[in-house]
Motif scaffolding. Structure first.
Motif, PDB file in Angstrom:
ATOM      1  N   PHE A 116       0.865  -1.130   0.091  1.00 41.96           N
ATOM      2  CA  PHE A 116      -0.076  -0.015  -0.016  1.00 41.96           C
ATOM      3  C   PHE A 116       0.913   1.300  -0.061  1.00 41.96           C
ATOM      4  O   PHE A 116       1.713   1.373   0.730  1.00 41.96           O
ATOM      5  N   PRO A 117       0.552   2.231  -0.785  1.00 38.30           N
ATOM      6  CA  PRO A 117       1.319   3.474  -0.881  1.00 38.30           C
ATOM      7  C   PRO A 117       0.770   4.419   0.330  1.00 38.30           C
ATOM      8  O   PRO A 117      -0.385   4.308   0.808  1.00 38.30           O
ATOM      9  N   LEU A 118       1.917   4.884   1.078  1.00 32.16           N
ATOM     10  CA  LEU A 118       1.281   5.680   2.290  1.00 32.16           C
ATOM     11  C   LEU A 118       1.713   7.061   2.121  1.00 32.16           C
ATOM     12  O   LEU A 118       1.116   7.923   3.162  1.00 32.16           O
ATOM     13  N   GLU A 119       2.316   7.577   1.034  1.00 34.01           N
ATOM     14  CA  GLU A 119       2.848   8.762   0.739  1.00 34.01           C
ATOM     15  C   GLU A 119       1.349   9.669   0.795  1.00 34.01           C
ATOM     16  O   GLU A 119       0.778   9.329  -0.228  1.00 34.01           O
ATOM     17  N   GLY A 120       1.500  10.740   1.442  1.00 38.81           N
ATOM     18  CA  GLY A 120       0.261  11.488   1.217  1.00 38.81           C
ATOM     19  C   GLY A 120      -1.024  11.341   2.105  1.00 38.81           C
ATOM     20  O   GLY A 120      -1.940  12.107   1.766  1.00 38.81           O
ATOM     21  N   VAL A 121      -0.964  10.293   2.743  1.00 36.39           N
ATOM     22  CA  VAL A 121      -2.341   9.726   3.262  1.00 36.39           C
ATOM     23  C   VAL A 121      -2.333  10.588   4.512  1.00 36.39           C
ATOM     24  O   VAL A 121      -1.666  10.834   5.429  1.00 36.39           O
ATOM     25  N   ARG A 122      -3.857  11.419   4.514  1.00 30.34           N
ATOM     26  CA  ARG A 122      -3.950  12.107   5.838  1.00 30.34           C
ATOM     27  C   ARG A 122      -4.793  11.418   6.584  1.00 30.34           C
ATOM     28  O   ARG A 122      -4.800  11.651   8.116  1.00 30.34           O
ATOM     29  N   THR A 123      -5.821  10.663   6.274  1.00 34.04           N
ATOM     30  CA  THR A 123      -6.681  10.182   7.059  1.00 34.04           C
ATOM     31  C   THR A 123      -7.090   8.561   6.311  1.00 34.04           C
ATOM     32  O   THR A 123      -7.048   8.829   5.332  1.00 34.04           O
ATOM     33  N   ALA A 124      -7.214   7.637   6.876  1.00 30.91           N
ATOM     34  CA  ALA A 124      -7.276   6.234   6.366  1.00 30.91           C
ATOM     35  C   ALA A 124      -8.710   5.596   6.812  1.00 30.91           C
ATOM     36  O   ALA A 124      -8.972   5.509   8.112  1.00 30.91           O
ATOM     37  N   LEU A 125      -9.343   4.967   5.674  1.00 31.35           N
ATOM     38  CA  LEU A 125     -10.405   4.105   6.088  1.00 31.35           C
ATOM     39  C   LEU A 125     -10.181   2.925   5.627  1.00 31.35           C
ATOM     40  O   LEU A 125      -9.880   2.622   4.341  1.00 31.35           O
ATOM     41  N   LEU A 126     -10.103   1.784   6.456  1.00 32.91           N
ATOM     42  CA  LEU A 126      -9.636   0.531   6.222  1.00 32.91           C
ATOM     43  C   LEU A 126     -10.877  -0.406   6.018  1.00 32.91           C
ATOM     44  O   LEU A 126     -11.726  -0.262   7.043  1.00 32.91           O
ATOM     45  N   VAL A 127     -10.903  -1.179   4.777  1.00 33.06           N
ATOM     46  CA  VAL A 127     -12.177  -1.858   4.936  1.00 33.06           C
ATOM     47  C   VAL A 127     -11.700  -3.570   4.568  1.00 33.06           C
ATOM     48  O   VAL A 127     -11.067  -3.635   3.619  1.00 33.06           O
ATOM     49  N   GLY A 128     -12.031  -4.446   5.350  1.00 35.48           N
ATOM     50  CA  GLY A 128     -11.697  -5.667   5.167  1.00 35.48           C
ATOM     51  C   GLY A 128     -13.007  -6.749   5.159  1.00 35.48           C
ATOM     52  O   GLY A 128     -14.094  -6.642   6.098  1.00 35.48           O
ATOM     53  N   GLY A 129     -12.718  -7.728   4.150  1.00 37.59           N
ATOM     54  CA  GLY A 129     -14.003  -8.767   4.128  1.00 37.59           C
ATOM     55  C   GLY A 129     -13.308  -9.939   4.650  1.00 37.59           C
ATOM     56  O   GLY A 129     -12.267 -10.593   3.982  1.00 37.59           O
ATOM     57  N   GLY A 130     -13.637 -10.675   5.652  1.00 41.20           N
ATOM     58  CA  GLY A 130     -13.351 -12.157   6.147  1.00 41.20           C
ATOM     59  C   GLY A 130     -11.599 -12.014   6.078  1.00 41.20           C
ATOM     60  O   GLY A 130     -11.113 -10.974   6.653  1.00 41.20           O
ATOM     61  N   ILE A 131     -10.904 -13.092   5.480  1.00 44.09           N
ATOM     62  CA  ILE A 131      -9.352 -13.206   5.650  1.00 44.09           C
ATOM     63  C   ILE A 131      -8.881 -11.903   5.160  1.00 44.09           C
ATOM     64  O   ILE A 131      -7.591 -11.690   5.372  1.00 44.09           O
ATOM     65  N   GLY A 132      -9.592 -11.189   4.169  1.00 40.87           N
ATOM     66  CA  GLY A 132      -8.961  -9.937   3.568  1.00 40.87           C
ATOM     67  C   GLY A 132      -8.724  -8.912   4.796  1.00 40.87           C
ATOM     68  O   GLY A 132      -7.742  -8.131   4.523  1.00 40.87           O
ATOM     69  N   CYS A 133      -8.981  -9.233   5.861  1.00 38.34           N
ATOM     70  CA  CYS A 133      -8.687  -8.370   6.828  1.00 38.34           C
ATOM     71  C   CYS A 133      -7.222  -8.406   7.246  1.00 38.34           C
ATOM     72  O   CYS A 133      -6.425  -7.308   7.991  1.00 38.34           O
ATOM     73  N   ALA A 134      -6.478  -9.393   6.996  1.00 38.42           N
ATOM     74  CA  ALA A 134      -5.130  -9.865   7.260  1.00 38.42           C
ATOM     75  C   ALA A 134      -4.142  -8.681   7.165  1.00 38.42           C
ATOM     76  O   ALA A 134      -3.192  -8.502   8.200  1.00 38.42           O
ATOM     77  N   PRO A 135      -4.164  -8.199   6.123  1.00 43.51           N
ATOM     78  CA  PRO A 135      -2.789  -7.121   5.796  1.00 43.51           C
ATOM     79  C   PRO A 135      -3.266  -5.754   6.339  1.00 43.51           C
ATOM     80  O   PRO A 135      -2.317  -4.683   6.485  1.00 43.51           O
ATOM     81  N   LEU A 136      -4.298  -5.443   6.954  1.00 51.36           N
ATOM     82  CA  LEU A 136      -4.612  -4.121   7.541  1.00 51.36           C
ATOM     83  C   LEU A 136      -4.215  -3.844   9.069  1.00 51.36           C
ATOM     84  O   LEU A 136      -4.091  -2.686   9.339  1.00 51.36           O
ATOM     85  N   GLN A 137      -3.878  -4.983   9.770  1.00 51.48           N
ATOM     86  CA  GLN A 137      -3.161  -4.706  11.002  1.00 51.48           C
ATOM     87  C   GLN A 137      -1.682  -3.868  10.868  1.00 51.48           C
ATOM     88  O   GLN A 137      -1.395  -2.978  11.341  1.00 51.48           O
ATOM     89  N   MET A 138      -0.885  -4.557   9.722  1.00 48.75           N
ATOM     90  CA  MET A 138       0.566  -4.148   9.738  1.00 48.75           C
ATOM     91  C   MET A 138       0.205  -2.558   9.017  1.00 48.75           C
ATOM     92  O   MET A 138       0.962  -1.592   9.275  1.00 48.75           O
ATOM     93  N   LEU A 139      -0.958  -2.426   8.175  1.00 48.23           N
ATOM     94  CA  LEU A 139      -1.176  -1.132   7.654  1.00 48.23           C
ATOM     95  C   LEU A 139      -1.508  -0.250   8.646  1.00 48.23           C
ATOM     96  O   LEU A 139      -1.016   1.162   8.791  1.00 48.23           O
ATOM     97  N   THR A 140      -2.205  -0.468   9.586  1.00 50.50           N
ATOM     98  CA  THR A 140      -2.699   0.125  10.824  1.00 50.50           C
ATOM     99  C   THR A 140      -1.427   0.611  11.599  1.00 50.50           C
ATOM    100  O   THR A 140      -1.307   1.947  11.702  1.00 50.50           O
ATOM    101  N   ASP A 141      -0.642  -0.196  11.777  1.00 52.14           N
ATOM    102  CA  ASP A 141       0.587  -0.030  12.445  1.00 52.14           C
ATOM    103  C   ASP A 141       1.523   1.190  11.752  1.00 52.14           C
ATOM    104  O   ASP A 141       1.975   2.018  12.498  1.00 52.14           O
TER     105      ASP A 141
END
Ligand code: FAD
Ligand code: FES
Length: 270
Positions: A116-141
């Motif tokens: 995931f590109p992070l440059e320029g992100v000011r606020t983030a809305l993460l959307v995960g479905g089922g096992i698709g949530c898996a990459p979203l913890q590292m993204l949150t960190d």
């Protein structure tokens, strides 16, 4: 314009033909925890954890005979010398890995893919479905480390699947279940309108194709840009076999090397 120039991932220079080289390492399982239908594995993997980027994945060799191909798994967490994987048993390979025992060594190749590109992100809305949530913890960190406010919406089939929400450390997390047993009844896409995301929000999503299509429509209507992490059956995982191509507005691209993360508005859901 070259594919690299149009890529949403300015961080990584792409090799000539999009092929990657995968370092392999033997990594010891140091913790294994069950969350309903999912298992969170923690592995001692200093080399991979040091360089992993949110949205990247590793190809894991399944121990035992009869497993010719490695299986792709997103990086769930990378904290210090530990790498986390979140595994849903869907077939023989993931079943075996979900049963991995503390002390067992697994052979991992990676990290791979464009995250995931992070440059320029000011606020983030993460959307995960089922096992698709898996990459979203590292993204949150990673976003938290940059001081970016995060809100997340996860959708699950039922209460058993939703138990995995307890594996996540995300302060503003909303859950929907299709059977209505946990959180808001219905699909995760139904939650989005209620979240009141600011116009500056960047959407990051990962999950089944139907969910990504719904998020794509909603984001377009709300005027929000974002990224989607896609899944595809993989063989080599490094861009060589072309077994994982998906349709995009830039043509057919490989999930393993040009993805798994693509700009949300370039994804074409069949
Ligand atoms: C980039 C990427 C990241 C992934 N991250 C995770 C993760 O963090 N955690 C996790 O549990 N799983 C993840 N997956 C899916 C995981 O790789 C598959 O579930 C696993 O390889 C299935 O292997 P198996 O031997 O258990 O099942 P198989 O016998 O190979 O398949 C079992 C069932 O799962 C389906 N399936 C197999 N591979 C995939 C796939 N790649 N995408 C969608 N459906 C598939 C098959 O069609 C079949 O219905 C990811 C896949 C990709 C491409
Ligand atoms: S899995 Fe071989 S090119 Fe993607």
């Amino acid at each position: 314009m070259t594919a690299a120039a149009r890529s949403p991932h300015p961080r990584r220079a792409r090799p000539e033909r999009g092929e990657q080289w995968a370092e392999t390492s033997r990594c010891r399982v140091v913790a294994a925890r069950r969350f309903g239908a999912f298992t969170a594995l923690e592995l001692l993997a200093p080399e991979i954890a040091a360089v992993a980027w949110p949205g990247q994945f590793v190809m894991v060799k399944v121990p035992g005979s009869g497993f010719l191909l490695r299986r792709p798994f997103s990086v769930f967490t990378a904290r210090g010398d530990r790498l986390g994987l979140l595994i849903e048993a869907r077939g023989p390979g993931s079943e075996r890995l979900a049963d991995a025992q503390v002390g067992e060594a697994l052979d991992l190749a990676g990290p791979l893919g464009a995250g995931f590109p992070l440059e320029g992100v000011r606020t983030a809305l993460l959307v995960g479905g089922g096992i698709g949530c898996a990459p979203l913890q590292m993204l949150t960190d990673a976003l938290a480390g940059r001081g970016v406010p995060v809100m997340a919406a996860f959708g699950f089939r039922d209460g058993r699947q939703a138990r995995v929400a307890a594996a996540f450390d995300i302060e503003r997390l909303w859950v929907a279940t299709e059977d209505g047993s946990v959180g808001r009844p219905g699909m995760v896409s139904d939650l989005l309108a209620a979240l009141d995301a600011p116009p500056s929000a960047t959407v990051f999503c990962c999950g089944p194709a139907a969910m990504i299509a719904a998020v794509q429509r909603w984001a377009a209507g709300a005027g929000l840009r974002g990224y989607a992490s896609l899944e595809a059956h993989m063989a080599c995982g490094v861009g060589a076999c072309h077994g994982c191509v998906v349709a995009t507005k830039r043509g057919a691209l490989r999930v393993c090397s040009e993805g798994p993360v693509f700009a949300l508005d370039e994804v074409v859901i069949p």
